[in-house]
Design a protein around this motif. Structure first.
Motif, PDB file in Angstrom:
ATOM      1  N   ARG A   1       0.832  -1.209   0.000  1.00 45.00           N
ATOM      2  CA  ARG A   1       0.000   0.000   0.000  1.00 45.00           C
ATOM      3  C   ARG A   1       0.866   1.258   0.000  1.00 45.00           C
ATOM      4  O   ARG A   1       0.515   2.269  -0.606  1.00 45.00           O
ATOM      5  N   LEU A   2       2.015   1.184   0.680  1.00 39.91           N
ATOM      6  CA  LEU A   2       2.861   2.373   0.824  1.00 39.91           C
ATOM      7  C   LEU A   2       3.688   2.661  -0.427  1.00 39.91           C
ATOM      8  O   LEU A   2       3.920   3.820  -0.769  1.00 39.91           O
ATOM      9  N   VAL A   3       4.155   1.628  -1.126  1.00 39.18           N
ATOM     10  CA  VAL A   3       4.971   1.875  -2.321  1.00 39.18           C
ATOM     11  C   VAL A   3       4.107   2.173  -3.531  1.00 39.18           C
ATOM     12  O   VAL A   3       4.582   2.754  -4.508  1.00 39.18           O
ATOM     13  N   GLY A   4       2.833   1.772  -3.483  1.00 42.57           N
ATOM     14  CA  GLY A   4       1.918   2.075  -4.576  1.00 42.57           C
ATOM     15  C   GLY A   4       2.219   1.289  -5.840  1.00 42.57           C
ATOM     16  O   GLY A   4       3.099   0.420  -5.880  1.00 42.57           O
TER      17      GLY A   4
ATOM     18  N   GLN B   1       2.426 -20.057   0.794  1.00 49.09           N
ATOM     19  CA  GLN B   1       1.105 -20.294   0.223  1.00 49.09           C
ATOM     20  C   GLN B   1       0.019 -19.607   1.029  1.00 49.09           C
ATOM     21  O   GLN B   1      -0.920 -19.016   0.473  1.00 49.09           O
ATOM     22  N   VAL B   2       0.138 -19.668   2.360  1.00 47.53           N
ATOM     23  CA  VAL B   2      -0.829 -18.969   3.218  1.00 47.53           C
ATOM     24  C   VAL B   2      -0.792 -17.463   2.946  1.00 47.53           C
ATOM     25  O   VAL B   2      -1.833 -16.817   2.806  1.00 47.53           O
ATOM     26  N   GLY B   3       0.418 -16.907   2.851  1.00 47.10           N
ATOM     27  CA  GLY B   3       0.545 -15.479   2.558  1.00 47.10           C
ATOM     28  C   GLY B   3      -0.009 -15.120   1.196  1.00 47.10           C
ATOM     29  O   GLY B   3      -0.714 -14.107   1.046  1.00 47.10           O
ATOM     30  N   ARG B   4       0.277 -15.936   0.196  1.00 48.24           N
ATOM     31  CA  ARG B   4      -0.219 -15.673  -1.167  1.00 48.24           C
ATOM     32  C   ARG B   4      -1.746 -15.681  -1.192  1.00 48.24           C
ATOM     33  O   ARG B   4      -2.378 -14.775  -1.752  1.00 48.24           O
ATOM     34  N   ASP B   5      -2.352 -16.698  -0.589  1.00 46.62           N
ATOM     35  CA  ASP B   5      -3.810 -16.790  -0.583  1.00 46.62           C
ATOM     36  C   ASP B   5      -4.431 -15.599   0.143  1.00 46.62           C
ATOM     37  O   ASP B   5      -5.438 -15.032  -0.319  1.00 46.62           O
ATOM     38  N   ARG B   6      -3.845 -15.219   1.243  1.00 44.77           N
ATOM     39  CA  ARG B   6      -4.397 -14.104   2.019  1.00 44.77           C
ATOM     40  C   ARG B   6      -4.339 -12.796   1.232  1.00 44.77           C
ATOM     41  O   ARG B   6      -5.316 -12.046   1.181  1.00 44.77           O
TER      42      ARG B   6
ATOM     43  N   ASN C   1      -6.784 -12.711  -1.642  1.00 47.41           N
ATOM     44  CA  ASN C   1      -8.148 -12.504  -1.144  1.00 47.41           C
ATOM     45  C   ASN C   1      -8.407 -11.043  -0.806  1.00 47.41           C
ATOM     46  O   ASN C   1      -9.549 -10.574  -0.858  1.00 47.41           O
ATOM     47  N   GLN C   2      -7.340 -10.316  -0.452  1.00 50.47           N
ATOM     48  CA  GLN C   2      -7.469  -8.891  -0.137  1.00 50.47           C
ATOM     49  C   GLN C   2      -7.284  -8.009  -1.366  1.00 50.47           C
ATOM     50  O   GLN C   2      -7.372  -6.785  -1.268  1.00 50.47           O
ATOM     51  N   GLY C   3      -7.012  -8.615  -2.509  1.00 48.94           N
ATOM     52  CA  GLY C   3      -6.786  -7.843  -3.724  1.00 48.94           C
ATOM     53  C   GLY C   3      -5.456  -7.123  -3.748  1.00 48.94           C
ATOM     54  O   GLY C   3      -5.294  -6.129  -4.465  1.00 48.94           O
ATOM     55  N   ILE C   4      -4.484  -7.617  -2.977  1.00 51.84           N
ATOM     56  CA  ILE C   4      -3.160  -6.992  -2.899  1.00 51.84           C
ATOM     57  C   ILE C   4      -2.207  -7.776  -3.796  1.00 51.84           C
ATOM     58  O   ILE C   4      -2.039  -8.988  -3.635  1.00 51.84           O
ATOM     59  N   LEU C   5      -1.573  -7.090  -4.735  1.00 51.27           N
ATOM     60  CA  LEU C   5      -0.684  -7.735  -5.692  1.00 51.27           C
ATOM     61  C   LEU C   5       0.773  -7.489  -5.322  1.00 51.27           C
ATOM     62  O   LEU C   5       1.231  -6.349  -5.260  1.00 51.27           O
TER      63      LEU C   5
END
Length: 246
Positions: free
Chosen positions: A80-83, A99-104, A107-111
Motif C-alpha cells: 500500500r505504501l509503495v503504490g 502459500q498462506v501469505g499468497r492466498d491471504r 483474497n485482499q486484492g493486494i498484488l
C-alpha cells in the motif's frame, strides 16, 4: 559448536538438518501462525511490525523485499505504501507459509511478487532493493552471517535493512516470569491450539540461542553495514536492528 553443526533450539545438530527441521515446524504451524502470534503476544506483534515499517522510511515507488514474510502482514502494508509505481517481493523459505501469505493477499486484492528463497543465498541481482525486512526469521537461519551478507549484497546503495527479532529482555526482575511463560505457557498453548507443543518449545529455545542486541549489532557491522543501530521494544523482548548500505 563445530563448523559442521548448528543449533536447533538448545540441541546441537548437523548443519544440513536444520532446514529440514525448521521446515517441519512451520509446516505444522502455517495455517494458524497469525492466530498463535496474537495469542502469544496479546496482539503486540502487530505494533512491533508497525514500528519496523515506520523505521524503514519506505516511500512511494520503492522496491521492497520482505524476507521470511510468511503470511504477508508486512508485505501487505508495504504494498500500500509503495503504490503501483513500487514493487514488493514476499519471500520465504517455507512453501506452506508462502502459500498462506499468497492466498491471504490475493483474497485482499493486494498484488505482490512471491519467491521461495534461502536467505543465506538470495537469488537476486546485486543492488536490487531499496529496503529489506526480515521479521522473526533470522533466528531460524543456520548461517546468520551468510544471510546478513546476502541481504547487504542485494540492497541498493543507500538502501537499508531492518531485522525484527526476539532478543534479550533487559528488565531483570521480569526474567523469571518471562522464562516461565516461554518454557511452560508457550508449549501449552501450542498443544491446546495445534496439538504441537514441540514447535513452541523450539520457539522458546531458539529465542534464547539468538545473539543479543549488541552481539547482533556487531554482526551487522562486520558484514559491512554502516550507521547501524537498534531499538528495544517491550523491554528488549524484541529488537529492531537497522543498517545501511552506503
Amino acid at each position: 559448536m563445530t563448523e559442521n553443526t548448528t543449533h536447533f533450539g538448545f540441541t546441537k545438530i548437523p548443519y544440513e538438518e536444520k532446514v529440514h527441521r525448521v521446515t517441519q515446524v512451520f509446516d505444522s504451524v502455517a495455517t494458524r501462525y497469525d492466530l498463535m502470534n496474537d495469542l502469544m503476544s496479546c496482539g503486540i506483534h502487530r505494533l512491533w511490525k508497525r514500528f519496523t515499517i515506520q523505521l524503514s522510511g519506505v516511500r512511494r515507488g520503492q522496491k521492497v523485499l520482505d524476507l521470511a514474510g510468511g503470511t504477508g502482514d508486512l508485505a501487505a502494508k508495504f504494498a500500500r505504501l509503495v503504490g503501483k509505481e513500487g514493487q514488493v517481493v514476499l519471500a520465504d523459505i517455507n512453501a506452506a507459509m508462502l502459500q498462506v501469505g499468497r492466498d491471504r493477499l490475493l483474497n485482499q486484492g493486494i498484488l505482490v511478487n512471491y519467491a521461495q528463497v534461502d536467505a543465506e543465498s538470495l537469488p537476486f541481482a546485486d543492488n536490487s532493493f531499496d529496503i529489506i525486512t526480515m521479521a522473526f526469521g533470522l533466528r531460524n537461519v543456520s548461517d546468520k552471517e551468510a544471510a546478513i551478507r546476502s541481504i547487504r549484497r542485494v540492497l541498493k546503495p543507500g538502501g537499508r535493512a531492518l531485522i525484527l527479532e526476539f532478543s534479550e529482555l533487559k528488565i531483570r526482575p521480569l526474567k523469571p516470569l518471562y522464562d516461565l511463560y516461554s518454557f511452560k505457557v508457550l508449549p501449552l498453548l501450542g498443544q491446546l491450539m495445534l496439538k504441537d507443543a514441540e514447535s513452541y518449545r523450539y520457539l522458546a529455545e531458539s529465542i534464547r540461542m539468538h545473539p543479543n542486541q549488541d552481539t547482533f549489532l556487531e554482526m551487522m557491522q562486520n558484514a559491512g553495514f554502516e550507521r547501524c543501530d537498534y531499538h528495544n521494544l517491550s523491554g528488549g523482548i524484541v529488537a529492531v536492528h537497522r543498517g545501511y548500505k552506503l
